[in-house]
Design a protein around this motif. Structure first.
Motif, PDB file in Angstrom:
ATOM      1  N   GLY A  38       2.193  -0.969 -16.454  1.00 16.55           N
ATOM      2  CA  GLY A  38       2.664  -1.121 -15.088  1.00 16.55           C
ATOM      3  C   GLY A  38       1.832  -2.097 -14.288  1.00 16.55           C
ATOM      4  N   LEU A  39       2.336  -2.464 -13.128  1.00 22.97           N
ATOM      5  CA  LEU A  39       1.602  -3.338 -12.229  1.00 22.97           C
ATOM      6  C   LEU A  39       0.395  -2.591 -11.687  1.00 22.97           C
ATOM      7  CD1 LEU A  39       4.628  -4.801 -10.225  1.00 22.97           C
ATOM      8  CD2 LEU A  39       3.403  -5.864 -12.122  1.00 22.97           C
ATOM      9  N   SER A  40      -0.626  -3.331 -11.274  1.00 22.50           N
ATOM     10  CA  SER A  40      -1.824  -2.702 -10.746  1.00 22.50           C
ATOM     11  C   SER A  40      -1.633  -2.230  -9.311  1.00 22.50           C
ATOM     12  CB  SER A  40      -3.006  -3.677 -10.802  1.00 22.50           C
ATOM     13  OG  SER A  40      -2.721  -4.830 -10.031  1.00 22.50           O
ATOM     14  N   ALA A  41      -0.556  -2.656  -8.672  1.00 16.85           N
ATOM     15  CA  ALA A  41      -0.266  -2.215  -7.311  1.00 16.85           C
ATOM     16  C   ALA A  41       1.173  -1.726  -7.250  1.00 16.85           C
ATOM     17  CB  ALA A  41      -0.471  -3.361  -6.319  1.00 16.85           C
ATOM     18  N   VAL A  42       1.486  -0.934  -6.224  1.00 15.25           N
ATOM     19  CA  VAL A  42       2.796  -0.304  -6.141  1.00 15.25           C
ATOM     20  C   VAL A  42       3.821  -1.274  -5.550  1.00 15.25           C
ATOM     21  CG1 VAL A  42       4.051   1.721  -5.311  1.00 15.25           C
ATOM     22  CG2 VAL A  42       1.674   1.919  -5.943  1.00 15.25           C
ATOM     23  N   ASP A  43       4.114  -2.338  -6.285  1.00 14.98           N
ATOM     24  CA  ASP A  43       5.208  -3.260  -5.992  1.00 14.98           C
ATOM     25  C   ASP A  43       5.323  -3.637  -4.525  1.00 14.98           C
ATOM     26  OD1 ASP A  43       7.320  -4.885  -6.566  1.00 14.98           O
ATOM     27  OD2 ASP A  43       8.820  -3.305  -6.537  1.00 14.98           O
ATOM     28  N   GLY A  44       4.230  -4.143  -3.976  1.00 12.44           N
ATOM     29  CA  GLY A  44       4.272  -4.622  -2.602  1.00 12.44           C
ATOM     30  C   GLY A  44       4.550  -3.541  -1.581  1.00 12.44           C
ATOM     31  N   GLY A  45       4.343  -2.296  -1.938  1.00 12.94           N
ATOM     32  CA  GLY A  45       4.555  -1.212  -0.978  1.00 12.94           C
ATOM     33  C   GLY A  45       5.962  -0.687  -0.945  1.00 12.94           C
TER      34      GLY A  45
ATOM     35  N   TYR B 242     -13.184   7.703   4.008  1.00  7.34           N
ATOM     36  CA  TYR B 242     -13.217   8.242   2.643  1.00  7.34           C
ATOM     37  C   TYR B 242     -11.799   8.415   2.110  1.00  7.34           C
ATOM     38  CZ  TYR B 242     -14.085  11.725  -1.057  1.00  7.34           C
ATOM     39  OH  TYR B 242     -14.116  12.419  -2.240  1.00  7.34           O
ATOM     40  N   GLU B 243     -10.934   8.986   2.919  1.00  9.13           N
ATOM     41  CA  GLU B 243      -9.552   9.184   2.489  1.00  9.13           C
ATOM     42  C   GLU B 243      -8.851   7.855   2.241  1.00  9.13           C
ATOM     43  OE1 GLU B 243      -7.595  11.694   5.301  1.00  9.13           O
ATOM     44  OE2 GLU B 243      -8.680  13.508   4.674  1.00  9.13           O
ATOM     45  N   GLU B 244      -9.134   6.871   3.066  1.00  9.06           N
ATOM     46  CA  GLU B 244      -8.495   5.564   2.882  1.00  9.06           C
ATOM     47  C   GLU B 244      -8.962   4.886   1.597  1.00  9.06           C
ATOM     48  OE1 GLU B 244      -5.928   4.049   4.354  1.00  9.06           O
ATOM     49  OE2 GLU B 244      -5.752   6.039   5.261  1.00  9.06           O
ATOM     50  N   ARG B 245     -10.229   5.078   1.237  1.00 12.50           N
ATOM     51  CA  ARG B 245     -10.710   4.492  -0.018  1.00 12.50           C
ATOM     52  C   ARG B 245     -10.001   5.127  -1.205  1.00 12.50           C
ATOM     53  NH1 ARG B 245     -17.018   4.054  -0.738  1.00 12.50           N
ATOM     54  NH2 ARG B 245     -16.281   2.811  -2.501  1.00 12.50           N
ATOM     55  N   LEU B 246      -9.838   6.448  -1.161  1.00 10.93           N
ATOM     56  CA  LEU B 246      -9.115   7.106  -2.249  1.00 10.93           C
ATOM     57  C   LEU B 246      -7.651   6.683  -2.272  1.00 10.93           C
ATOM     58  CD1 LEU B 246     -10.586  10.731  -2.082  1.00 10.93           C
ATOM     59  CD2 LEU B 246     -11.027   8.994  -3.816  1.00 10.93           C
ATOM     60  N   ARG B 247      -7.038   6.597  -1.106  1.00  8.14           N
ATOM     61  CA  ARG B 247      -5.632   6.187  -1.046  1.00  8.14           C
ATOM     62  C   ARG B 247      -5.455   4.781  -1.629  1.00  8.14           C
ATOM     63  NH1 ARG B 247      -1.938   8.494   2.237  1.00  8.14           N
ATOM     64  NH2 ARG B 247      -3.590   9.315   3.588  1.00  8.14           N
ATOM     65  N   ALA B 248      -6.409   3.908  -1.348  1.00 10.66           N
ATOM     66  CA  ALA B 248      -6.324   2.541  -1.866  1.00 10.66           C
ATOM     67  C   ALA B 248      -6.434   2.530  -3.399  1.00 10.66           C
ATOM     68  CB  ALA B 248      -7.414   1.674  -1.246  1.00 10.66           C
ATOM     69  N   LEU B 249      -7.275   3.400  -3.948  1.00 10.61           N
ATOM     70  CA  LEU B 249      -7.391   3.474  -5.401  1.00 10.61           C
ATOM     71  C   LEU B 249      -6.094   3.957  -6.026  1.00 10.61           C
ATOM     72  CD1 LEU B 249     -10.969   4.931  -5.977  1.00 10.61           C
ATOM     73  CD2 LEU B 249     -10.207   2.568  -6.165  1.00 10.61           C
ATOM     74  N   TRP B 250      -5.472   4.965  -5.422  1.00  4.91           N
ATOM     75  CA  TRP B 250      -4.195   5.462  -5.961  1.00  4.91           C
ATOM     76  C   TRP B 250      -3.121   4.375  -5.847  1.00  4.91           C
ATOM     77  CZ3 TRP B 250      -7.802   8.692  -6.621  1.00  4.91           C
ATOM     78  CH2 TRP B 250      -7.602   9.874  -7.325  1.00  4.91           C
ATOM     79  N   LEU B 251      -3.146   3.616  -4.753  1.00  3.63           N
ATOM     80  CA  LEU B 251      -2.184   2.524  -4.586  1.00  3.63           C
ATOM     81  C   LEU B 251      -2.355   1.469  -5.667  1.00  3.63           C
ATOM     82  CD1 LEU B 251       0.013   1.305  -2.678  1.00  3.63           C
ATOM     83  CD2 LEU B 251      -1.845   0.073  -1.543  1.00  3.63           C
ATOM     84  N   GLY B 252      -3.591   1.266  -6.125  1.00  4.38           N
ATOM     85  CA  GLY B 252      -3.858   0.237  -7.119  1.00  4.38           C
ATOM     86  C   GLY B 252      -3.642   0.670  -8.554  1.00  4.38           C
ATOM     87  N   HIS B 253      -3.465   1.968  -8.800  1.00 11.62           N
ATOM     88  CA  HIS B 253      -3.360   2.438 -10.176  1.00 11.62           C
ATOM     89  C   HIS B 253      -2.099   3.242 -10.480  1.00 11.62           C
ATOM     90  CE1 HIS B 253      -7.682   1.558  -9.766  1.00 11.62           C
ATOM     91  NE2 HIS B 253      -7.668   1.357 -11.069  1.00 11.62           N
ATOM     92  N   VAL B 254      -1.601   3.997  -9.540  1.00  9.15           N
ATOM     93  CA  VAL B 254      -0.405   4.812  -9.774  1.00  9.15           C
ATOM     94  C   VAL B 254       0.824   3.951  -9.533  1.00  9.15           C
ATOM     95  CG1 VAL B 254       0.868   6.867  -9.032  1.00  9.15           C
ATOM     96  CG2 VAL B 254      -1.631   6.918  -9.139  1.00  9.15           C
ATOM     97  N   ASN B 255       1.772   3.973 -10.472  1.00 15.91           N
ATOM     98  CA  ASN B 255       2.940   3.109 -10.374  1.00 15.91           C
ATOM     99  C   ASN B 255       4.119   3.753 -11.097  1.00 15.91           C
ATOM    100  OD1 ASN B 255       3.107   1.904 -13.309  1.00 15.91           O
ATOM    101  ND2 ASN B 255       0.935   1.860 -12.718  1.00 15.91           N
ATOM    102  N   THR B 256       5.288   3.181 -10.973  1.00 17.13           N
ATOM    103  CA  THR B 256       6.482   3.781 -11.569  1.00 17.13           C
ATOM    104  C   THR B 256       6.625   3.482 -13.055  1.00 17.13           C
ATOM    105  OG1 THR B 256       7.838   1.882 -10.945  1.00 17.13           O
ATOM    106  CG2 THR B 256       7.762   3.727  -9.397  1.00 17.13           C
TER     107      THR B 256
END
Length: 337
Positions: free
Chosen positions: A170-177, A195-209
């Motif tokens: 998959g892409l490293s980011a969630v398809d442009g949001g 802290y929450e934003e850093r974790l959210r950014a990591l999930w955005l960069g790794h979790v994908n469809t």
């Protein structure tokens, strides 16, 4: 009965196993051990009964770790046997997810690895490595072995244990949001926006469809955060029988339920690969079902991540993606309370 083979391996058979009737299975297993130096031994089971063990002739005895059982077959097959017994109960836990039968289990730490898999109902294989770098090669070889036995002996289709090596990740980011990533924070998370934003950014960069579609982070078995893309239209067909809400709840319940089973898995792994002081007894667990897989990766003795893919072709890619996320999470320092 011991049957020596020409590549530094030995086959130890039980009386009921007739090589003249089942020779192709025996030879495929021997070939796999001979061609994969990291495999210490491989055991074949039918209906819960040991049939034979193929082992390396230069291995160190297990008796020093597990005690002398009086039979080399019993000693070599014991770690795999205990693993397969544990997977029977874990398979029951996975059934409510509606993703098919558990067909491959990998449990490892830095000292070694156990592999257990289903060829077909009633026929199982287990393999052991006691070297730090033998797990990946053993996993690859055992996945291929299961497929060969299914195709060449039983004339069955390939169930893709371990995924499809040709599948693109998959892409490293969630398809442009445009894909709906949902991240929820649990009671173990410090309610600090940065802290929450850093974790959210990591999930955005790794979790994908495409591959890693769900990931959760736990500390002391309490949820820090969980994120998924289950609400994406691309994944709609995956939720015909189990709703998005029910699946999210099921994965959280599964994480809690696995705690007791991990004690048994750690005991089985410890027979051949005792953990180093200060390290988790189990550092990685893969539960590969017919439609995807569930992964657990420990980042410390207190913290671990759970990952999920619902696509069988992407099992290897999702595994690698979760490993990358786990590495990134190690670098996120929890703010002072």
């Amino acid at each position: 009965m011991a049957a020596p083979a020409p590549h530094g391996t030995q086959t130890l058979t039980e009386h009921h196993w007739a090589p003249e009737r089942h020779g192709r299975i025996t030879s495929l297993c021997d070939e796999t051990v001979a061609s994969t130096p990291g495999i210490r031994s491989l055991s074949h089971f039918g209906n819960g009964i040991l049939d034979f063990v193929v082992c390396r002739t230069d291995r160190r005895p297990l008796g020093a770790l597990i005690g002398d059982l009086g039979d080399e077959r019993d000693e070599e097959s014991l770690p795999g046997s205990r693993l397969l017994l544990s997977t029977q109960d874990i398979g029951v836990l996975l059934q409510p997810l509606g993703t098919g039968e558990l067909m491959r289990t990998v449990v490892s730490n830095r000292e070694g690895c156990l592999w257990g898999g289903r060829v077909k109902p009633g026929e199982y294989l287990a393999a052991v490595t006691d070297t730090a770098d033998g797990a990946d090669a053993m996993d690859t070889s055992m996945n291929a072995l299961v497929t060969r036995i299914r195709r060449e002996v039983h004339r069955l289709s390939d169930e893709l244990p371990g995924g499809d090596s040709t599948a693109k990740p998959g892409l490293s980011a969630v398809d442009g949001g445009r894909m709906p990533l949902r991240v929820d924070f649990g009671t173990a998370a410090t309610p600090e926006p940065a802290y929450e934003e850093r974790l959210r950014a990591l999930w955005l960069g790794h979790v994908n469809t495409t591959d890693l579609q769900y990931a959760a982070y736990y500390r002391d078995w309490t949820l820090v955060c969980a994120g998924d893309v289950f609400e994406s239209d691309d994944l709609g067909p995956k939720f015909l029988s189990v709703s998005v809400r029910a699946r999210r709840t099921a994965y959280r319940e599964l994480s809690r339920s696995l705690r007791g089973h991990l004690i048994r898995l750690a005991d089985a792994l410890g027979l051949v690969a005792p953990a180093q002081a200060g390290r988790p007894a189990v550092e990685r667990l893969v539960l590969d079902v017919q439609e995807g897989a569930v992964y657990l990766v420990w980042t410390s003795s207190r913290e671990f991540l759970v990952g999920v893919t619902l696509d069988q072709t992407q099992v290897a890619n999702a595994d690698a993606q979760l490993q990358r996320l786990a590495g990134a999470v190690r670098g996120v320092t929890e703010p002072p309370r």
